[in-house]
Every structure is written in structure tokens, then in C-alpha cells.
Design a protein around this motif. Structure first.
Motif, PDB file in Angstrom:
ATOM      1  N   PRO A  33       2.762 -11.288  -6.582  1.00 22.52           N
ATOM      2  CA  PRO A  33       1.591 -11.803  -7.286  1.00 22.52           C
ATOM      3  C   PRO A  33       0.486 -10.776  -7.414  1.00 22.52           C
ATOM      4  O   PRO A  33      -0.651 -11.030  -7.051  1.00 22.52           O
ATOM      5  N   MET A  34       0.794  -9.612  -7.942  1.00 27.76           N
ATOM      6  CA  MET A  34      -0.213  -8.567  -8.029  1.00 27.76           C
ATOM      7  C   MET A  34      -1.453  -9.027  -8.774  1.00 27.76           C
ATOM      8  O   MET A  34      -2.571  -8.719  -8.402  1.00 27.76           O
ATOM      9  N   MET A  35      -1.233  -9.774  -9.857  1.00 28.91           N
ATOM     10  CA  MET A  35      -2.363 -10.213 -10.661  1.00 28.91           C
ATOM     11  C   MET A  35      -2.802 -11.624 -10.318  1.00 28.91           C
ATOM     12  O   MET A  35      -3.647 -12.194 -10.991  1.00 28.91           O
ATOM     13  N   GLY A  36      -2.203 -12.209  -9.292  1.00 30.90           N
ATOM     14  CA  GLY A  36      -2.643 -13.533  -8.878  1.00 30.90           C
ATOM     15  C   GLY A  36      -2.422 -14.584  -9.934  1.00 30.90           C
ATOM     16  O   GLY A  36      -3.307 -15.380 -10.229  1.00 30.90           O
ATOM     17  N   GLY A  37      -1.233 -14.602 -10.558  1.00 29.04           N
ATOM     18  CA  GLY A  37      -0.931 -15.556 -11.612  1.00 29.04           C
ATOM     19  C   GLY A  37      -0.880 -16.965 -11.078  1.00 29.04           C
ATOM     20  O   GLY A  37      -1.012 -17.211  -9.882  1.00 29.04           O
ATOM     21  N   PRO A  38      -0.676 -17.961 -11.968  1.00 34.32           N
ATOM     22  CA  PRO A  38      -0.699 -19.346 -11.544  1.00 34.32           C
ATOM     23  C   PRO A  38       0.350 -19.659 -10.506  1.00 34.32           C
ATOM     24  O   PRO A  38       0.203 -20.589  -9.741  1.00 34.32           O
ATOM     25  N   ALA A  39       1.417 -18.857 -10.486  1.00 34.33           N
ATOM     26  CA  ALA A  39       2.454 -19.099  -9.491  1.00 34.33           C
ATOM     27  C   ALA A  39       2.301 -18.193  -8.289  1.00 34.33           C
ATOM     28  O   ALA A  39       3.183 -18.103  -7.467  1.00 34.33           O
ATOM     29  N   SER A  40       1.178 -17.512  -8.180  1.00 31.12           N
ATOM     30  CA  SER A  40       1.039 -16.499  -7.140  1.00 31.12           C
ATOM     31  C   SER A  40       1.244 -17.012  -5.729  1.00 31.12           C
ATOM     32  O   SER A  40       1.810 -16.309  -4.913  1.00 31.12           O
ATOM     33  N   ASP A  97      -8.276  -3.046  -4.191  1.00 29.63           N
ATOM     34  CA  ASP A  97      -8.981  -4.128  -3.501  1.00 29.63           C
ATOM     35  C   ASP A  97      -8.748  -5.488  -4.162  1.00 29.63           C
ATOM     36  O   ASP A  97      -8.936  -6.528  -3.527  1.00 29.63           O
ATOM     37  N   LEU A  98      -8.359  -5.485  -5.442  1.00 27.88           N
ATOM     38  CA  LEU A  98      -8.125  -6.744  -6.154  1.00 27.88           C
ATOM     39  C   LEU A  98      -6.738  -7.315  -5.895  1.00 27.88           C
ATOM     40  O   LEU A  98      -6.484  -8.487  -6.148  1.00 27.88           O
ATOM     41  N   ILE A  99      -5.834  -6.481  -5.390  1.00 22.93           N
ATOM     42  CA  ILE A  99      -4.461  -6.930  -5.167  1.00 22.93           C
ATOM     43  C   ILE A  99      -4.401  -7.743  -3.878  1.00 22.93           C
ATOM     44  O   ILE A  99      -4.842  -7.274  -2.828  1.00 22.93           O
ATOM     45  N   LEU A 108       0.829  -1.188   0.000  1.00 23.30           N
ATOM     46  CA  LEU A 108       0.000   0.000   0.000  1.00 23.30           C
ATOM     47  C   LEU A 108       0.867   1.243   0.000  1.00 23.30           C
ATOM     48  O   LEU A 108       1.978   1.250   0.517  1.00 23.30           O
ATOM     49  N   ILE A 109       0.338   2.312  -0.595  1.00 23.90           N
ATOM     50  CA  ILE A 109       1.051   3.577  -0.592  1.00 23.90           C
ATOM     51  C   ILE A 109       1.133   4.080   0.842  1.00 23.90           C
ATOM     52  O   ILE A 109       0.120   4.183   1.523  1.00 23.90           O
ATOM     53  N   PRO A 110       2.315   4.385   1.344  1.00 24.86           N
ATOM     54  CA  PRO A 110       2.405   4.939   2.686  1.00 24.86           C
ATOM     55  C   PRO A 110       1.578   6.212   2.783  1.00 24.86           C
ATOM     56  O   PRO A 110       1.523   7.007   1.857  1.00 24.86           O
ATOM     57  N   LEU A 111       0.947   6.412   3.925  1.00 18.88           N
ATOM     58  CA  LEU A 111       0.089   7.581   4.093  1.00 18.88           C
ATOM     59  C   LEU A 111       0.874   8.871   3.932  1.00 18.88           C
ATOM     60  O   LEU A 111       0.356   9.868   3.450  1.00 18.88           O
TER      61      LEU A 111
END
Length: 406
Positions: A305-312, A169-171, A4-7
Motif C-alpha cells: 500500500p505505498m500510496m495508501g489506496g482504499p484497500a491499503s 515519510d508519506l509511505i 527502506l533502502i538498506p544502508l
């Protein structure tokens, strides 16, 4: 793992968002707020996707500085070149939305080390961001000449924020780690010291070290001292760059820019007129080939695994992969994602620490490649392979050619 981006970085980011906007009416909502309340009002606005809070955060003269810069730019830029760029962007955005089904079925995208369903999840918020920008009040010089910063941030800005939150929210994130929205909600801002028009506040955000920030009061609004100290010099730099944007320089770029736009529009026209999925993707594939080629290595370097790939489940922390620890498994046949999955499972059984390994599958013509890291000893790793026969092991090139079991 979700980063997450630091505040504290957010304070800088949202403080510069108004530079995208033009003339806005000075808002009164930030007047009479204390130094802690001023920061909280902005953070709450961002969290509620009410981005006009960013504009309201700025003193009136700062808003006027942004206004004049936007107006100067609009008066100097060539309409055909500027408007044409956004018109091309609008055509692209429409294709990305209308032809989503065709694009997601493109074979090159299918071969990326990311499940198609994950690409689909990210698709809508990403294309919404593109569409919002290219159709906004930034999209023509006439609009830019009478641009309202508050209006822009309360309309387009809110759309951008909504879709950025959707992407966030998807990450994937660690268990019990606060989401970006929750992080904003739970942030505490307190006054440490205050004297006249200066103050020190403490910002405490979940998962981050507390930070003290010096604040100063400018035209009735509390802003970070760092912003106040640097504002004028930054504005002077921008004005200097605008002064150098002479008609001669704009004209010198026009021919090349219009030629590039013409070429892009010709390709877009072919995509728009495609009568079938096959015809569409025959045009699209050569365009995305370079992206498809470099995407797997980019994901390997990102190591998350930002996109949740098969190796995530097997991707490690956010560390760049060391080329001296990457081994390449080459299988001289084209494998589908379903056929790749059991091989990935077998690879996981071959490594010492499956929680830290990176696996990036990719297709090159009729060949399937798996890049795995970290692997120290190539020959020792080859001996652990159970899903096929290591036909060739090249320790120097760090590659293993495997013949699959029949």
C-alpha cells in the motif's frame, strides 16, 4: 508496509550520485578522517540533506575522472537535441505544477485504486524532483561544459534529497519501524581492524544485519575497497562508450528525436492554452489512458500500500500476485470510490485472512472491476458474496459477474 533502502545499498547509491555531476573542486573536509568517520560523515550529510558530502567523499582523482567524462559528453552531444529535451521537460514540469488542480480532477486518475488525497500528497514532492532536474545545471550543454559537481550536489542535490525524504515519510510503515532519517541517525560504524592504508569497519543499522566492509585509503580519503577496485574499469567502460558516440551516430538519432520532441511540444501547447478544466482534460485523458490501464495491475504485482489506496489496510507483504490465485469480480455499472468502499468491506468479510488479501478496484468504461488475491477456490468464494447476486461464475477464467442488490 514501508520498505527502506538498506544502508549498505545506500553506500553504493550515494557513491554513484557524483556520476551525474561534472567538474567539482576537490573538497578537503573528508581529509584526515578515519575509515569509520568517513562513512559517518557521508551518511550524516545525506541525512541532513547536505549532498555535497557525497562529492567530498570521493578522492580528488575520482572527481577529476567524473569531470572529464562530463566535459567529453558535452562536447559530443548535439545542442539542439539535448537542450530541446530539457526545454520540453521544463514545459512539462511547469504544467504539472500550474495545472495540478485540473490534473488531479481527471476522471482516469480519479478511477485509479488510490484515494485522490493520497495522490495529492505525493504530487508536490514528485513534481519538485522533476522540476529540480530539468531546471538544474544539467539542463544545457553550455552549463554542462563548466559544471561543478560540488555546486550541483549542494543545490540541486539538496533539493532532490529533501523531496525524496518527503516521499519516504508519506509511505506507510510498520509500528516501531525506524524512519529512513532515524535509521541514518542510529547507524553505528566502528573500526574492527586497521593497518596502514587498509581497514575493516562494521556497519550496524536498525533492522538490518550488521555488515563488515573493507576500506582502503586513496589520496588521503577512506573509501570502500570495492569502490577502489572497480573505479578504473568503470571509468574505462564509460570512456569507451563515449568514444563510440560519434557525430554520425548523434546525427542519425537527431531527426527522430526532434520529431518526437515536436509532437510532445504540440501536445504541451494544447494543455498550456486550455481555457477550462474540461478542455484541458479532454487533451490529457488520451495521454494518460495507457498509464491508467496498467497502473492497477502494477499495484497488484507490487502488493503493497505505498500510496495508501482504499484497500491499503488489506494489502499483504511485498509478494507478486500469482495469476492462478487472482479472481476478478465484474460489476456492469460505473461505481464511484464512495460506492466501492462498502463492497471492499464486504469482500474482506468473505476472505479467510483479511490481513493478507489484495484488492484492486478499477473502472473500464461503464464497468467496475475488483481484482482480489489470493483466492484458491473461485466457486466457493462466489458463494460468500453478500453485496449482490453472482450472476455468472467462470472458474476457468476466474471471474465472477455480480448483480448488485438494489
Amino acid at each position: 508496509m514501508k520498505k527502506l533502502i538498506p544502508l549498505f545499498a545506500l553506500l553504493f547509491i550515494v557513491g554513484t550520485l557524483p556520476l551525474l555531476s561534472g567538474c567539482g573542486k576537490p573538497a578537503e573536509t573528508a581529509q584526515n578522517l578515519g575509515p569509520d568517520e568517513s562513512i559517518l560523515a557521508m551518511l550524516n550529510g545525506v541525512n541532513n540533506q547536505e549532498m555535497e558530502a557525497v562529492w567530498n567523499f570521493l578522492p580528488a582523482s575520482y572527481q577529476q575522472d567524473v569531470n572529464s567524462i562530463a566535459h567529453d559528453f558535452a562536447s559530443k552531444m548535439d545542442p539542439e537535441m539535448y537542450n530541446g529535451t530539457f526545454e520540453t521537460g521544463q514545459r512539462l514540469a511547469k504544467i504539472l505544477k500550474d495545472k495540478k488542480e485540473y490534473i488531479l480532477k481527471n476522471q482516469m486518475l480519479q478511477n485509479l485504486p488510490v484515494p485522490p488525497e493520497k495522490v495529492s500528497e505525493f504530487w508536490d514532492p514528485t513534481t519538485n524532483i522533476i522540476s529540480a532536474l530539468v531546471n538544474s545545471d544539467l539542463s544545457s550543454l553550455d552549463k554542462l561544459k563548466s559544471f561543478d559537481g560540488g555546486k550541483f550536489l549542494s543545490t540541486t542535490g539538496n533539493q532532490l534529497a529533501k523531496n525524496l525524504v518527503a516521499i519516504s515519510d508519506l509511505i506507510p510503515q510498520k509500528d516501531e519501524e525506524a524512519s529512513f532519517s532515524e535509521k541514518l541517525k542510529q547507524t553505528k560504524v566502528t573500526v574492527v581492524t586497521s593497518a596502514g592504508d587498509t581497514a575493516t569497519i562494521k556497519i550496524e543499522a536498525p533492522g538490518e544485519e550488521p555488515k563488515e566492509e573493507q576500506m582502503v585509503k586513496v589520496e588521503g580519503k577512506w573509501i570502500p575497497k570495492n569502490l577502489a577496485d572497480n573505479w578504473q574499469s568503470k571509468m574505462d567502460d564509460v570512456r569507451k562508450q563515449l568514444a563510440e558516440l560519434t557525430p554520425e551516430k548523434v546525427t542519425a538519432q537527431k531527426e527522430q528525436t526532434l520529431a518526437g520532441l515536436k509532437q510532445v511540444n504540440e501536445t504541451l501547447a494544447k494543455l498550456e492554452s486550455a481555457k477550462s478544466e474540461e478542455e484541458f482534460n479532454n487533451t490529457l485523458s488520451p495521454i494518460i489512458a495507457p498509464v491508467a490501464m496498467f497502473a492497477p495491475m502494477l499495484m497488484m504485482q507490487l502488493g503493497q500500500p505505498m500510496m495508501g489506496g482504499p484497500a491499503s489496510p488489506t494489502l499483504g507483504e511485498n509478494k507478486p500476485a500469482d495469476p492462478n490465485e487472482i479472481v476478478t469480480i465484474v460489476i456492469e455499472q460505473k461505481l464511484t470510490s464512495t460506492e466501492q468502499d462498502p463492497i471492499i468491506e464486504q469482500i474482506l468479510l468473505s476472505v479467510d485472512d483479511s490481513d493478507q488479501v489484495n484488492i484492486v478496484p478499477m473502472a473500464e468504461g461503464e464497468t467496475t472491476i475488483f481484482k482480489i488475491s489470493p483466492v484458491a477456490d473461485v466457486e466457493a468464494f462466489a458463494k460468500k458474496i453478500k453485496f449482490g447476486k453472482p450472476a455468472k461464475v467462470d472458474a476457468k477464467k476466474r471471474s465472477i459477474t455480480v448483480e448488485l442488490d438494489k
